[in-house]
Scaffold this active site. Structure first.
Site, mmCIF file in Angstrom:
data_model
loop_
_atom_site.group_PDB
_atom_site.id
_atom_site.type_symbol
_atom_site.label_atom_id
_atom_site.label_comp_id
_atom_site.label_asym_id
_atom_site.label_seq_id
_atom_site.Cartn_x
_atom_site.Cartn_y
_atom_site.Cartn_z
ATOM 1 N N HIS A 162 0.705 -0.967 -0.151
ATOM 2 C CA HIS A 162 -0.053 -0.117 -0.151
ATOM 3 C C HIS A 162 0.589 1.208 0.132
ATOM 4 C CE1 HIS A 162 -3.136 -2.727 2.100
ATOM 5 N NE2 HIS A 162 -3.633 -1.854 0.735
ATOM 6 N N CYS A 247 -2.593 0.735 9.898
ATOM 7 C CA CYS A 247 -3.584 0.388 9.497
ATOM 8 C C CYS A 247 -4.304 -0.361 10.119
ATOM 9 C CB CYS A 247 -3.492 -0.865 8.752
ATOM 10 S SG CYS A 247 -2.006 -1.780 8.903
HETATM 11 N N1 LIG Z 1 -3.012 -0.655 5.536
HETATM 12 C C1 LIG Z 1 -2.296 -1.423 5.768
HETATM 13 O O1 LIG Z 1 -1.395 -1.425 5.359
HETATM 14 N N2 LIG Z 1 -2.620 -3.127 5.288
HETATM 15 C C2 LIG Z 1 -2.511 -4.435 5.744
HETATM 16 C C3 LIG Z 1 -2.735 -4.757 5.098
HETATM 17 C C4 LIG Z 1 -2.257 -6.669 5.440
HETATM 18 C C5 LIG Z 1 -2.987 -7.089 4.906
HETATM 19 N N3 LIG Z 1 -2.413 -8.852 5.229
HETATM 20 C C6 LIG Z 1 -3.052 -7.657 3.216
HETATM 21 O O2 LIG Z 1 -2.314 -8.087 2.763
HETATM 22 O O3 LIG Z 1 -3.990 -6.635 3.092
#
Ligand SMILES: NC(=O)NCCC[C@H](N)C(=O)O
Length: 254
Positions: A162, A247
């Site tokens: 991201h 997140c």
């Molecule tokens: N906003 C973020 O940095 N989100 C992390 C999401 C990690 C999750 N394992 C994913 O791949 O969607």
């Protein structure tokens, strides 16, 4: 100003969360639960009221609640996550934000957008265009936010999951990031390189305080030398799933 933060407690399937740019490592779900509690406690200790979004225990990545929405002023733009496994996560976030009185808009098919791809500062909204967010998602977000006075800018993203895995902003608007993982630092005048990947990720708690991971001690010193107060929390189990300090919450500055 009221300061609330949405959080969502980790579910029992957390260890099955998605990994894209890093090798899978075993996740200790009990330790993750304790780290999440400490993260929530740190927000509360810093004067943030935390509001729990109802759990989505069928979705391993549901703890990463930031990806389900983009809040701008009184508008909540419910995301349409780029990974199909994560699409059911948005319903609970929408219910919670409606309950808090937010107006709701939505990213619709064929658009995709993850909240983690959106970096806001002072009316400018940068959106990472890469794995999870597509051009239709950026265009729809712009259509929702530009009437509110925002400028929306798409930013190429190839090296990390991201945009906010690569860069975040300090309270004064300085954008910080770990250069090997930033596609084009020249997007941000005054870009500040940090010496550790986990140092790229800050949550602004107030005008002089940031929350970050204990995985970036040298960056913590760098920020302290700039006059910031740093609150650091252990996030190892979420970092194994490409998650970071941003997140795990959605900050609402009312
Ligand atoms: N906003 C973020 O940095 N989100 C992390 C999401 C990690 C999750 N394992 C994913 O791949 O969607």
């Amino acid at each position: 100003m009221t300061r609330k933060a949405l959080v969502r407690r980790p579910g029992p399937r957390l260890a099955e969360g998605l990994v894209t740019h890093i090798d899978r490592q075993p996740v200790d779900v009990d330790l993750a639960g304790r780290q999440w509690q400490a993260y929530v406690a740190a927000l509360r200790d810093e004067g943030w009221e935390t509001v729990e979004v109802p759990p989505a225990d069928d979705c391993p990545d549901s703890v990463f609640v930031e990806d389900t929405v983009l809040v701008y002023g009184g508008l909540a733009v419910i995301s349409r996550p780029g990974a199909d496994e994560r699409k059911p996560e948005t319903a609970g976030t929408e219910r919670t934000l409606r309950g808090l009185g937010y107006r709701v808009a939505r990213i619709e098919s064929p658009g995709t957008l993850d909240g983690g791809d959106v970096l806001k500062h002072d009316g400018t909204v940068w959106v990472g265009l890469g794995g999870r967010t597509n051009q239709a998602g950026v265009d729809q977000l712009a259509a929702h936010l530009e009437p509110l006075g925002a400028t929306v800018i798409g930013v190429p993203l190839t090296k990390v999951l991201h945009l906010k895995s690569a860069v975040t902003a300090l309270p004064d608007g300085t954008v910080v990031g770990y250069e090997p993982l930033v596609d084009d630092p020249s997007v941000w005048p005054g870009f500040l390189p940090v010496p550790e990947e986990a140092g790229s990720h800050v949550v602004v708690l107030d005008g002089t305080t940031v929350l970050m991971s204990t995985s970036a001690p040298r960056t913590k010193e760098l920020f302290e030398a700039r006059g910031l107060r740093v609150v650091a929390v252990d996030l190892t189990e979420f970092e194994k799933l490409e998650g970071c300090v941003t997140c795990l919450s959605v900050r609402l500055r009312g």
